[in-house]
Design a protein around this motif. Structure first.
Motif: not given
Length: 183
Positions: A119-140
């Motif tokens: 559980k995390f909030r994307p866009g706040f550098n919680f995870a590594i860049v590639g992981f967060e970017f991938a999540i930003s491309l996804m939908k629930e």
């Protein structure tokens, strides 16, 4: 006079030792090219059956959807996401997962860990860049595999079982998107 000569000699020796430690084969550009070649080889030897793809070949970022959900909630900065994941190296060694059975099957189970979606909030550098970017491309509700170079992962710093300059693979299952309240 002797102190200046000794100081100058020490400075010169220090500069020479620093320069001799720099490996010209390990510049960021060279590392990225090595990563991209390794990723392309992995993909050619392990083809993906996907319903949707995203490729950024210049950066060496590839994403393959196993399950797409066009009607699912998109992810925006500030949302809270819940994602099951399995992280692997290109040799298929699992180094981390949020799924207990995967951890057990791969010999990385930790009794003191709670296995549940991250559980995390994307866009706040919680995870590594590639992981967060991938999540930003996804939908629930979507499941995808992402592969990216080391500079979008842990870079030149080893992290636990992940060696320095290691391209990474993540199998992602975006189970839930909790939308940020709109004003």
């Amino acid at each position: 006079m002797n102190y200046r000569l000794i100081a100058f000699a020490a400075l010169l020796l220090g500069a020479i030792s620093v320069v001799s430690c720099i490996d010209p084969d390990q510049t960021q550009e060279v590392i990225l090219e090595k990563d991209k070649l390794a990723i392309e080889k992995y993909i050619s030897e392990n083809p993906f059956t996907s319903v949707k793809e995203y490729k950024e070949e210049v950066e060496g970022f590839y994403m393959f959807w196993e399950v797409a959900n066009e009607s699912g909630a998109s992810v925006v900065r500030g949302d809270t996401v819940f994602v099951n994941y399995t992280g692997k190296l290109l040799n298929k060694q699992v180094f981390d997962t949020s799924i207990e059975q995967v951890a057990r099957d791969n010999g990385i189970f930790a009794t003191n860990r709670t296995y549940q979606p991250l559980k995390f909030r994307p866009g706040f550098n919680f995870a590594i860049v590639g992981f967060e970017f991938a999540i930003s491309l996804m939908k629930e509700g979507e499941k995808a595999t992402v592969i990216f170079p080391s500079r979008l992962g842990y870079g030149s710093q080893p992290s636990g079982p992940v060696p320095a300059n290691a391209p990474l693979i993540f199998e992602l299952d975006l189970t839930r998107v909790k939308k940020v309240p709109q004003n």
